[in-house]
Scaffold this motif. Structure first.
Motif, PDB file in Angstrom:
ATOM      1  N   GLU A  94       0.833  -1.213   0.000  1.00  0.00           N
ATOM      2  CA  GLU A  94       0.000   0.000   0.000  1.00  0.00           C
ATOM      3  C   GLU A  94       0.862   1.257   0.000  1.00  0.00           C
ATOM      4  OE1 GLU A  94      -3.218   0.176  -0.222  1.00  0.00           O
ATOM      5  OE2 GLU A  94      -3.951  -1.822   0.272  1.00  0.00           O
ATOM      6  N   GLN A  95       1.931   1.234   0.773  1.00  0.00           N
ATOM      7  CA  GLN A  95       2.839   2.391   0.799  1.00  0.00           C
ATOM      8  C   GLN A  95       3.397   2.665  -0.588  1.00  0.00           C
ATOM      9  OE1 GLN A  95       6.024   2.691   3.549  1.00  0.00           O
ATOM     10  NE2 GLN A  95       4.764   2.438   5.379  1.00  0.00           N
ATOM     11  N   ARG A  96       3.876   1.601  -1.250  1.00  0.00           N
ATOM     12  CA  ARG A  96       4.477   1.775  -2.575  1.00  0.00           C
ATOM     13  C   ARG A  96       3.438   2.280  -3.573  1.00  0.00           C
ATOM     14  NH1 ARG A  96       8.367   3.734  -4.324  1.00  0.00           N
ATOM     15  NH2 ARG A  96       9.491   2.579  -2.705  1.00  0.00           N
ATOM     16  N   MET A  97       2.219   1.755  -3.494  1.00  0.00           N
ATOM     17  CA  MET A  97       1.167   2.193  -4.402  1.00  0.00           C
ATOM     18  C   MET A  97       0.876   3.677  -4.217  1.00  0.00           C
ATOM     19  SD  MET A  97      -2.697   0.697  -4.812  1.00  0.00           S
ATOM     20  CE  MET A  97      -3.136   1.207  -3.149  1.00  0.00           C
ATOM     21  N   LEU A  98       0.810   4.121  -2.963  1.00  0.00           N
ATOM     22  CA  LEU A  98       0.545   5.534  -2.691  1.00  0.00           C
ATOM     23  C   LEU A  98       1.711   6.412  -3.143  1.00  0.00           C
ATOM     24  CD1 LEU A  98      -1.106   5.142   0.819  1.00  0.00           C
ATOM     25  CD2 LEU A  98      -2.230   6.079  -1.221  1.00  0.00           C
ATOM     26  N   MET A  99       2.918   5.945  -2.902  1.00  0.00           N
ATOM     27  CA  MET A  99       4.091   6.712  -3.348  1.00  0.00           C
ATOM     28  C   MET A  99       4.111   6.841  -4.864  1.00  0.00           C
ATOM     29  SD  MET A  99       7.137   5.367  -0.868  1.00  0.00           S
ATOM     30  CE  MET A  99       7.182   5.778   0.877  1.00  0.00           C
ATOM     31  N   ASP A 100       3.776   5.744  -5.569  1.00  0.00           N
ATOM     32  CA  ASP A 100       3.737   5.796  -7.037  1.00  0.00           C
ATOM     33  C   ASP A 100       2.666   6.776  -7.502  1.00  0.00           C
ATOM     34  OD1 ASP A 100       5.758   3.959  -7.171  1.00  0.00           O
ATOM     35  OD2 ASP A 100       4.459   2.242  -7.611  1.00  0.00           O
ATOM     36  N   LEU A 101       1.514   6.759  -6.835  1.00  0.00           N
ATOM     37  CA  LEU A 101       0.440   7.686  -7.195  1.00  0.00           C
ATOM     38  C   LEU A 101       0.889   9.127  -7.001  1.00  0.00           C
ATOM     39  CD1 LEU A 101      -2.496   8.693  -7.650  1.00  0.00           C
ATOM     40  CD2 LEU A 101      -2.941   8.134  -5.250  1.00  0.00           C
ATOM     41  N   LEU A 102       1.492   9.412  -5.860  1.00  0.00           N
ATOM     42  CA  LEU A 102       1.848  10.791  -5.530  1.00  0.00           C
ATOM     43  C   LEU A 102       3.101  11.268  -6.255  1.00  0.00           C
ATOM     44  CD1 LEU A 102       1.071  10.692  -1.705  1.00  0.00           C
ATOM     45  CD2 LEU A 102      -0.343  11.646  -3.532  1.00  0.00           C
ATOM     46  N   SER A 103       3.839  10.343  -6.856  1.00  0.00           N
ATOM     47  CA  SER A 103       5.054  10.738  -7.585  1.00  0.00           C
ATOM     48  C   SER A 103       4.732  11.588  -8.807  1.00  0.00           C
ATOM     49  CB  SER A 103       5.845   9.492  -8.021  1.00  0.00           C
ATOM     50  OG  SER A 103       5.120   8.754  -8.996  1.00  0.00           O
ATOM     51  N   ASP A 104       3.482  11.555  -9.253  1.00  0.00           N
ATOM     52  CA  ASP A 104       3.083  12.382 -10.403  1.00  0.00           C
ATOM     53  C   ASP A 104       2.799  13.828 -10.007  1.00  0.00           C
ATOM     54  OD1 ASP A 104       3.242  10.228 -12.145  1.00  0.00           O
ATOM     55  OD2 ASP A 104       1.135   9.663 -11.861  1.00  0.00           O
ATOM     56  N   TYR A 105       2.856  14.111  -8.709  1.00  0.00           N
ATOM     57  CA  TYR A 105       2.500  15.440  -8.215  1.00  0.00           C
ATOM     58  C   TYR A 105       3.678  16.047  -7.451  1.00  0.00           C
ATOM     59  CZ  TYR A 105      -2.031  13.530  -9.395  1.00  0.00           C
ATOM     60  OH  TYR A 105      -3.076  12.948 -10.070  1.00  0.00           O
ATOM     61  N   PRO A 106       3.660  17.368  -7.270  1.00  0.00           N
ATOM     62  CA  PRO A 106       4.825  18.041  -6.650  1.00  0.00           C
ATOM     63  C   PRO A 106       4.816  17.946  -5.132  1.00  0.00           C
ATOM     64  CG  PRO A 106       3.164  19.659  -7.238  1.00  0.00           C
ATOM     65  CD  PRO A 106       2.645  18.344  -7.730  1.00  0.00           C
ATOM     66  N   VAL A 157     -11.420   7.828   3.073  1.00  0.00           N
ATOM     67  CA  VAL A 157     -11.429   7.238   1.730  1.00  0.00           C
ATOM     68  C   VAL A 157     -11.330   5.724   1.863  1.00  0.00           C
ATOM     69  CG1 VAL A 157     -10.270   7.123  -0.499  1.00  0.00           C
ATOM     70  CG2 VAL A 157     -10.342   9.294   0.761  1.00  0.00           C
ATOM     71  N   SER A 158     -12.272   5.023   1.255  1.00  0.00           N
ATOM     72  CA  SER A 158     -12.296   3.566   1.346  1.00  0.00           C
ATOM     73  C   SER A 158     -11.404   2.933   0.286  1.00  0.00           C
ATOM     74  CB  SER A 158     -13.726   3.049   1.173  1.00  0.00           C
ATOM     75  OG  SER A 158     -14.568   3.533   2.194  1.00  0.00           O
ATOM     76  N   LYS A 159     -10.729   1.852   0.662  1.00  0.00           N
ATOM     77  CA  LYS A 159      -9.940   1.064  -0.279  1.00  0.00           C
ATOM     78  C   LYS A 159     -10.838  -0.030  -0.880  1.00  0.00           C
ATOM     79  CE  LYS A 159      -5.786   1.426   2.661  1.00  0.00           C
ATOM     80  NZ  LYS A 159      -4.808   0.652   3.452  1.00  0.00           N
ATOM     81  N   PRO A 160     -10.663  -0.368  -2.154  1.00  0.00           N
ATOM     82  CA  PRO A 160      -9.755   0.276  -3.105  1.00  0.00           C
ATOM     83  C   PRO A 160     -10.330   1.623  -3.552  1.00  0.00           C
ATOM     84  CG  PRO A 160     -11.024  -1.420  -4.199  1.00  0.00           C
ATOM     85  CD  PRO A 160     -11.386  -1.511  -2.748  1.00  0.00           C
ATOM     86  N   PHE A 161      -9.465   2.588  -3.782  1.00  0.00           N
ATOM     87  CA  PHE A 161      -9.918   3.920  -4.132  1.00  0.00           C
ATOM     88  C   PHE A 161      -9.487   4.261  -5.556  1.00  0.00           C
ATOM     89  CE2 PHE A 161      -6.053   4.039  -1.532  1.00  0.00           C
ATOM     90  CZ  PHE A 161      -5.135   4.476  -2.478  1.00  0.00           C
ATOM     91  N   SER A 162     -10.135   5.256  -6.102  1.00  0.00           N
ATOM     92  CA  SER A 162      -9.744   5.774  -7.405  1.00  0.00           C
ATOM     93  C   SER A 162      -8.534   6.688  -7.220  1.00  0.00           C
ATOM     94  CB  SER A 162     -10.892   6.574  -8.024  1.00  0.00           C
ATOM     95  OG  SER A 162     -10.433   7.446  -9.032  1.00  0.00           O
ATOM     96  N   PRO A 163      -7.415   6.412  -7.890  1.00  0.00           N
ATOM     97  CA  PRO A 163      -6.237   7.269  -7.733  1.00  0.00           C
ATOM     98  C   PRO A 163      -6.525   8.738  -8.011  1.00  0.00           C
ATOM     99  CG  PRO A 163      -5.634   5.247  -8.868  1.00  0.00           C
ATOM    100  CD  PRO A 163      -7.133   5.251  -8.763  1.00  0.00           C
ATOM    101  N   GLY A 164      -7.313   8.990  -9.050  1.00  0.00           N
ATOM    102  CA  GLY A 164      -7.628  10.376  -9.380  1.00  0.00           C
ATOM    103  C   GLY A 164      -8.442  11.058  -8.306  1.00  0.00           C
TER     104      GLY A 164
END
Length: 260
Positions: free
Chosen positions: A21-33, A110-117
């Motif tokens: 879950e940590q890696r998934m969130l980090m990958d998601l947030l890597s697209d943002y500043p 926010v409930s899992k699984p969530f929409s990344p957007g």
């Protein structure tokens, strides 16, 4: 990428015991500043929040050692971290779970699984809703005694749950400690026992409801944790000197405009 007028990069703390879950969130947030930190349980997350003063925390609910609800209670009880927005992330989507998260200070759930957007949009919204200029400097001037934080968190839990208080052991666990420790620091910080505070808080809330509402005395008794109106009346008279009904009547008479 969301547009940003910030002169500095915003810092997000991820608190989740799952490496996936940590890696998934980090990958998601890597697209943002954003700058990202991570913790593996509630206690580590609370300690990192104190040390690093993130701009927002993504907090998992179910974790070993200290769960997300306990960590949030401590965050909100500490002046150094109480203004940091907390978004709960959980695989549980029950209404009571959401209500719990929001009632103890979370700004979102926010409930899992969530929409990344959707998650990214919620993060962006809450970052812009809460401005924390000079957070690190402010925190340095507001460093709280850990025992004071425990007591403040316990008081908030008690006040919010007067109608159906958990046991002392459960109250202690819910603020990240154990019964004997909470009893000790509560007495040191307040000069009274936990049970004495509960009695005082129930009467204080009873007085408030009698003054400010038209709720029946029996219903007030149940709302503040008494089994029946008789027990409430006895405790109220011992503390205030009159029965709840007499107190309400005196307040009503006091509010009446003078006759011409």
């Amino acid at each position: 990428m969301f547009p940003s007028n910030e002169s500095t990069v915003r810092h997000i703390l991820i608190v989740d015991d799952s490496a996936f879950e940590q890696r998934m969130l980090m990958d998601l947030l890597s697209d943002y500043p954003y700058r990202i930190s991570a913790a593996v349980n509630g206690l580590q997350g609370y300690q990192l929040a104190l040390a690093k003063q993130p701009d927002l925390i993504l907090l998992d609910v179910r974790m070993p050692n200290m769960d997300g609800y306990t960590a949030c209670r401590l965050l909100k009880a500490n002046p150094a971290t109480r203004d940091i927005p907390v978004i709960f992330l959980s695989g549980a989507d029950a209404d009571e779970e959401r209500i719990m998260g929001l009632s103890i200070g979370g700004v979102d759930y926010v409930s899992k699984p969530f929409s990344p957007g959707e998650l990214a949009a919620r993060i962006h919204v809450h970052l812009n809703l809460v401005q924390r200029p000079g957070a690190a400097a402010a925190a340095a001037g507001q460093a709280a005694d850990p025992d004071a934080v425990l007591v403040r968190a316990a008081k908030r839990l008690i006040t919010d749950n007067l109608a159906a208080l958990p046991s002392l052991a459960e109250i202690a666990r819910s603020v990240g400690t154990y019964r004997e420790k909470l009893s000790q620091v509560f007495r040191e910080q307040t000069g009274m026992t936990v049970f004495a505070f509960i009695r005082e808080e129930r009467i204080r809330r009873g007085v408030q409801l009698l003054r400010e509402s038209e709720i029946d005395v029996q219903d007030i008794a149940l709302l503040i944790g008494f089994n029946n109106a008789g027990n409430f009346a006895t405790a109220f008279r011992e503390r205030i000197g009159v029965t709840p009904s007499a107190y309400r009547l005196s307040m009503q008479q006091h509010k009446k405009p003078p006759e011409d």
